[in-house]
Design an enzyme around this catalytic site. Structure first.
Site, PDB file in Angstrom:
ATOM      1  N   GLY A  13       1.031  -0.866   0.297  1.00  0.00           N
ATOM      2  CA  GLY A  13      -0.023  -0.026  -0.565  1.00  0.00           C
ATOM      3  C   GLY A  13       0.692   1.273  -0.385  1.00  0.00           C
ATOM      4  O   GLY A  13       0.147   2.538   0.331  1.00  0.00           O
ATOM      5  N   SER A  14       2.122   0.730  -0.655  1.00  0.00           N
ATOM      6  CA  SER A  14       2.861   3.155  -0.249  1.00  0.00           C
ATOM      7  C   SER A  14       2.074   3.878  -1.046  1.00  0.00           C
ATOM      8  O   SER A  14       2.425   4.193  -1.025  1.00  0.00           O
ATOM      9  CB  SER A  14       4.399   1.891  -0.844  1.00  0.00           C
ATOM     10  N   ASN A  15       1.250   3.131  -2.835  1.00  0.00           N
ATOM     11  CA  ASN A  15       0.249   3.713  -3.486  1.00  0.00           C
ATOM     12  C   ASN A  15      -0.432   4.877  -2.141  1.00  0.00           C
ATOM     13  O   ASN A  15      -0.271   5.578  -2.182  1.00  0.00           O
ATOM     14  CB  ASN A  15       0.327   3.414  -4.434  1.00  0.00           C
ATOM     15  N   LEU A  98     -10.843  -7.384 -13.058  1.00  0.00           N
ATOM     16  CA  LEU A  98     -11.692  -6.933 -11.976  1.00  0.00           C
ATOM     17  C   LEU A  98     -13.583  -7.647 -13.318  1.00  0.00           C
ATOM     18  O   LEU A  98     -12.661  -7.777 -14.369  1.00  0.00           O
ATOM     19  CB  LEU A  98     -12.411  -5.671 -12.383  1.00  0.00           C
ATOM     20  N   ASN A 112      -6.161   3.305 -12.439  1.00  0.00           N
ATOM     21  CA  ASN A 112      -5.387   2.031 -11.938  1.00  0.00           C
ATOM     22  C   ASN A 112      -4.040   2.407 -12.283  1.00  0.00           C
ATOM     23  O   ASN A 112      -3.803   3.442 -12.813  1.00  0.00           O
ATOM     24  CB  ASN A 112      -5.448   0.798 -12.225  1.00  0.00           C
ATOM     25  N   HIS A 114      -0.359   1.314 -13.389  1.00  0.00           N
ATOM     26  CA  HIS A 114       1.221   0.276 -13.951  1.00  0.00           C
ATOM     27  C   HIS A 114       1.772   0.916 -13.463  1.00  0.00           C
ATOM     28  O   HIS A 114       1.943   1.221 -14.749  1.00  0.00           O
ATOM     29  CB  HIS A 114       0.277  -0.005 -14.807  1.00  0.00           C
ATOM     30  N   ASP A 150      -5.046  -3.503 -17.930  1.00  0.00           N
ATOM     31  CA  ASP A 150      -4.357  -2.002 -18.035  1.00  0.00           C
ATOM     32  C   ASP A 150      -4.233  -1.551 -19.729  1.00  0.00           C
ATOM     33  O   ASP A 150      -3.347  -1.071 -20.310  1.00  0.00           O
ATOM     34  CB  ASP A 150      -2.594  -3.171 -18.603  1.00  0.00           C
TER      35      ASP A 150
END
Ligand code: GRF
Length: 194
Positions: A13-15, A98, A112, A114, A150
């Site tokens: 969870g660093s982002n 998803l 998102n 990537h 993506d």
């Protein structure tokens, strides 16, 4: 108008932490009415979930293994997310594919990050693949999420050099540093829109 942000994670969870920090430092609530109101993980043991909880952010753990189908998991996930009335749903290292129904439900408000310069290197192991084919540059991309993994409109990108002798780990760390700058910036730009 209040713009609730819900972040989905699976791991460190660093982002997510970078987004929360930016939202506070840059006063997103006062400037844009935007606030990270919940962090949801498919893994209860995700380190990022404990961090979010310690920061006073609502957290939810929803174990995908408890559901018989991808559709059933996504339906529950949607119900959890929608309790927070989100204006934006942010995938930040959320390692689940998803369903089209989920993606359609959040059409226009699902993004998102990537770890490659899309459209190159969709999928996994992006850094090793970039090294293997001899790329001079690598990077990261913030994009809208569509049912096609993506793909989706590119919102912002950052490039980093691939250095001689780079390992996937070294390159990943260099890219991650840029992710932490790029993702909050892209989200703030979206939240600043009327
Ligand atoms: C990041 O490299 C992101 O681009 C990818 O998964 C990683 C998540 O890292 N989708 P973190 O959980 O934000 O630290």
């Amino acid at each position: 108008m209040h713009k609730n942000i819900v972040i989905l994670i699976s791991g460190s969870g660093s982002n997510m932490a970078a987004i929360v920090a930016a939202s506070r430092q840059r006063h997103w609530l006062e400037r844009h009415g935007a606030e990270v109101v919940a962090v949801i993980s498919n893994r209860a043991e995700a380190a990022g979930l404990a961090w979010a909880r310690s920061e006073g952010i609502a957290t939810v753990a929803l174990d995908h293994r408890a559901f018989a189908t991808r559709e059933a998991f996504d339906a529950s996930l949607m119900a959890e997310i929608d309790r927070f009335d989100p204006a934006l749903v942010v995938l930040a290292g959320f390692m689940r594919i998803l369903t089209p129904g989920f993606v359609a439900h959040y059409d226009g408000c699902l993004i998102n990050i990537h770890p490659s310069l899309l459209p190159a290197f969709t999928g996994l192991h992006t850094h090793q693949r970039a090294i293997d084919v001899g790329c001079n540059v690598a990077g990261c991309t913030v994009h809208r999420v569509t049912a096609d993994l993506d793909h989706g409109e590119i919102l912002d990108q950052a490039a980093v050099p691939v250095l001689p002798g780079d390992t996937a780990e070294a390159l990943a760390a260099r890219v991650l540093t840029q992710e932490h700058l790029l993702y909050p910036r892209a989200i703030e730009r979206l939240m600043a829109l009327p």
